[in-house]
Design a protein around this motif. Structure first.
Motif, PDB file in Angstrom:
ATOM      1  N   LEU A 293      -1.926   5.239   2.719  1.00 36.64           N
ATOM      2  CA  LEU A 293      -0.767   5.587   3.537  1.00 36.64           C
ATOM      3  C   LEU A 293      -1.009   6.922   4.215  1.00 36.64           C
ATOM      4  N   SER A 294      -0.630   7.003   5.478  1.00 34.75           N
ATOM      5  CA  SER A 294      -0.657   8.294   6.164  1.00 34.75           C
ATOM      6  C   SER A 294       0.415   8.303   7.247  1.00 34.75           C
ATOM      7  N   HIS A 295       0.815   9.519   7.623  1.00 29.88           N
ATOM      8  CA  HIS A 295       1.673   9.651   8.794  1.00 29.88           C
ATOM      9  C   HIS A 295       0.844   9.213   9.997  1.00 29.88           C
ATOM     10  N   TRP A 296       1.486   8.701  11.012  1.00 25.41           N
ATOM     11  CA  TRP A 296       0.766   8.288  12.211  1.00 25.41           C
ATOM     12  C   TRP A 296       0.038   9.477  12.839  1.00 25.41           C
ATOM     13  N   ILE A 297       0.702  10.645  12.914  1.00 24.91           N
ATOM     14  CA  ILE A 297       0.095  11.823  13.525  1.00 24.91           C
ATOM     15  C   ILE A 297      -1.102  12.304  12.707  1.00 24.91           C
ATOM     16  N   CYS A 298      -1.013  12.226  11.389  1.00 24.71           N
ATOM     17  CA  CYS A 298      -2.141  12.623  10.534  1.00 24.71           C
ATOM     18  C   CYS A 298      -3.316  11.678  10.746  1.00 24.71           C
ATOM     19  N   ASN A 299      -3.019  10.388  10.856  1.00 25.83           N
ATOM     20  CA  ASN A 299      -4.041   9.370  11.082  1.00 25.83           C
ATOM     21  C   ASN A 299      -4.738   9.613  12.421  1.00 25.83           C
ATOM     22  N   LEU A 300      -3.963   9.903  13.466  1.00 24.69           N
ATOM     23  CA  LEU A 300      -4.544  10.186  14.778  1.00 24.69           C
ATOM     24  C   LEU A 300      -5.411  11.441  14.738  1.00 24.69           C
ATOM     25  N   HIS A 301      -4.932  12.463  14.052  1.00 22.80           N
ATOM     26  CA  HIS A 301      -5.677  13.722  13.964  1.00 22.80           C
ATOM     27  C   HIS A 301      -6.990  13.524  13.199  1.00 22.80           C
ATOM     28  N   LYS A 302      -6.949  12.742  12.136  1.00 28.09           N
ATOM     29  CA  LYS A 302      -8.156  12.475  11.345  1.00 28.09           C
ATOM     30  C   LYS A 302      -9.181  11.707  12.168  1.00 28.09           C
ATOM     31  N   GLY A 303      -8.724  10.734  12.940  1.00 27.33           N
ATOM     32  CA  GLY A 303      -9.631   9.941  13.785  1.00 27.33           C
ATOM     33  C   GLY A 303     -10.708   9.236  12.980  1.00 27.33           C
ATOM     34  N   ASP A 304     -11.942   9.345  13.420  1.00 28.12           N
ATOM     35  CA  ASP A 304     -13.078   8.681  12.752  1.00 28.12           C
ATOM     36  C   ASP A 304     -13.772   9.575  11.731  1.00 28.12           C
ATOM     37  N   TYR A 305     -13.156  10.710  11.410  1.00 31.24           N
ATOM     38  CA  TYR A 305     -13.750  11.609  10.434  1.00 31.24           C
ATOM     39  C   TYR A 305     -13.482  11.097   9.026  1.00 31.24           C
ATOM     40  N   PHE A 306     -14.453  11.271   8.146  1.00 25.61           N
ATOM     41  CA  PHE A 306     -14.212  11.041   6.726  1.00 25.61           C
ATOM     42  C   PHE A 306     -15.126  11.927   5.923  1.00 25.61           C
TER      43      PHE A 306
ATOM     44  N   ASP B 229       7.544   6.838  16.273  1.00 19.71           N
ATOM     45  CA  ASP B 229       7.790   8.157  15.697  1.00 19.71           C
ATOM     46  C   ASP B 229       6.481   8.668  15.102  1.00 19.71           C
ATOM     47  N   MET B 230       6.094   9.898  15.433  1.00 18.29           N
ATOM     48  CA  MET B 230       4.794  10.389  14.980  1.00 18.29           C
ATOM     49  C   MET B 230       4.733  10.624  13.476  1.00 18.29           C
ATOM     50  N   TRP B 231       5.879  10.615  12.809  1.00 12.45           N
ATOM     51  CA  TRP B 231       5.892  10.803  11.352  1.00 12.45           C
ATOM     52  C   TRP B 231       6.109   9.486  10.601  1.00 12.45           C
ATOM     53  N   CYS B 232       5.940   8.355  11.289  1.00 13.15           N
ATOM     54  CA  CYS B 232       6.123   7.053  10.628  1.00 13.15           C
ATOM     55  C   CYS B 232       4.895   6.720   9.768  1.00 13.15           C
TER      56      CYS B 232
ATOM     57  N   VAL C 129       0.848  -1.202   0.000  1.00 15.64           N
ATOM     58  CA  VAL C 129       0.000   0.000   0.000  1.00 15.64           C
ATOM     59  C   VAL C 129       0.878   1.243   0.000  1.00 15.64           C
ATOM     60  N   TYR C 130       1.947   1.230   0.813  1.00 15.20           N
ATOM     61  CA  TYR C 130       2.856   2.376   0.859  1.00 15.20           C
ATOM     62  C   TYR C 130       3.497   2.615  -0.507  1.00 15.20           C
ATOM     63  N   GLU C 131       3.900   1.540  -1.158  1.00 15.18           N
ATOM     64  CA  GLU C 131       4.490   1.655  -2.498  1.00 15.18           C
ATOM     65  C   GLU C 131       3.453   2.168  -3.495  1.00 15.18           C
ATOM     66  N   ARG C 132       2.231   1.652  -3.406  1.00 12.94           N
ATOM     67  CA  ARG C 132       1.156   2.092  -4.301  1.00 12.94           C
ATOM     68  C   ARG C 132       0.923   3.591  -4.182  1.00 12.94           C
ATOM     69  N   ASP C 133       0.973   4.103  -2.945  1.00 11.72           N
ATOM     70  CA  ASP C 133       0.724   5.520  -2.699  1.00 11.72           C
ATOM     71  C   ASP C 133       1.977   6.381  -2.857  1.00 11.72           C
ATOM     72  N   GLY C 134       3.076   5.770  -3.290  1.00  9.49           N
ATOM     73  CA  GLY C 134       4.304   6.513  -3.576  1.00  9.49           C
ATOM     74  C   GLY C 134       4.961   7.139  -2.360  1.00  9.49           C
ATOM     75  N   TRP C 135       4.726   6.572  -1.184  1.00  9.80           N
ATOM     76  CA  TRP C 135       5.281   7.068   0.072  1.00  9.80           C
ATOM     77  C   TRP C 135       4.897   8.532   0.311  1.00  9.80           C
ATOM     78  N   ILE C 136       3.677   8.884  -0.105  1.00  7.66           N
ATOM     79  CA  ILE C 136       3.111  10.217   0.129  1.00  7.66           C
ATOM     80  C   ILE C 136       1.907  10.053   1.044  1.00  7.66           C
ATOM     81  N   CYS C 137       1.881  10.806   2.136  1.00  7.64           N
ATOM     82  CA  CYS C 137       0.745  10.764   3.059  1.00  7.64           C
ATOM     83  C   CYS C 137      -0.489  11.238   2.296  1.00  7.64           C
ATOM     84  N   GLN C 138      -1.530  10.443   2.309  1.00  8.32           N
ATOM     85  CA  GLN C 138      -2.736  10.764   1.557  1.00  8.32           C
ATOM     86  C   GLN C 138      -3.638  11.748   2.301  1.00  8.32           C
ATOM     87  N   ILE C 139      -3.235  12.142   3.510  1.00 13.11           N
ATOM     88  CA  ILE C 139      -4.005  13.131   4.267  1.00 13.11           C
ATOM     89  C   ILE C 139      -3.379  14.521   4.113  1.00 13.11           C
TER      90      ILE C 139
END
Length: 131
Positions: free
Chosen positions: A114-127, A89-92, A66-76
């Motif tokens: 793919l997302s950074h861990w911190i971005c994923n936490l910030h997004k939470g259950d929102y979509f 690491d919060m940027w993993c 999935v990370y390779e598919r997304d080109g190692w770019i955070c999708q958030i």
């Protein structure tokens, strides 16, 4: 001896570490690592869904694919994710569910990104509603 007093003789062959040849090759090691990632991800999300009392599809997928598919770019946040960074690491790199599991999303290739861990936490259950 059995119940009729008949005697039996048998031989058992035991395979130990010394008798089994090692099948290590770089390809075998890579396959083994991939299978561990796939099993860990599927098991983790299946357990999480059971805890939440949810019934949904849990597809066995490789997070690295999935990370390779997304080109190692955070999708958030749309910035690069450094491959060397590892949890906690919060940027993993982490898998983010576009439609969260709690909102009826599934753990499938089409619903993860793919997302950074911190971005994923910030997004939470929102979509976004347009999904």
């Amino acid at each position: 001896m059995d119940e009729t007093d008949q005697e039996y003789t048998w031989t058992a062959f035991v395979c130990g570490k010394e008798s089994v040849p090692r099948l290590w090759t770089p390809a075998y090691a890579a396959r083994s690592e991939r299978l561990q990632r796939v099993s860990r991800a599927a098991g983790s999300y299946a357990a999480r869904m059971r805890e939440l009392g949810l019934e949904a599809t849990v597809e066995r997928l490789d997070p690295l694919a999935v990370y390779e598919r997304d080109g190692w770019i955070c999708q958030i946040c749309k910035t690069a994710v450094e491959r060397e960074r590892a949890w906690p690491d919060m940027w993993c790199a982490t898998l983010d569910h576009r439609i969260p599991l709690t909102a009826g999303g599934e753990h499938t290739l089409l619903n993860v990104q793919l997302s950074h861990w911190i971005c994923n936490l910030h997004k939470g259950d929102y979509f976004p509603v347009d999904l």
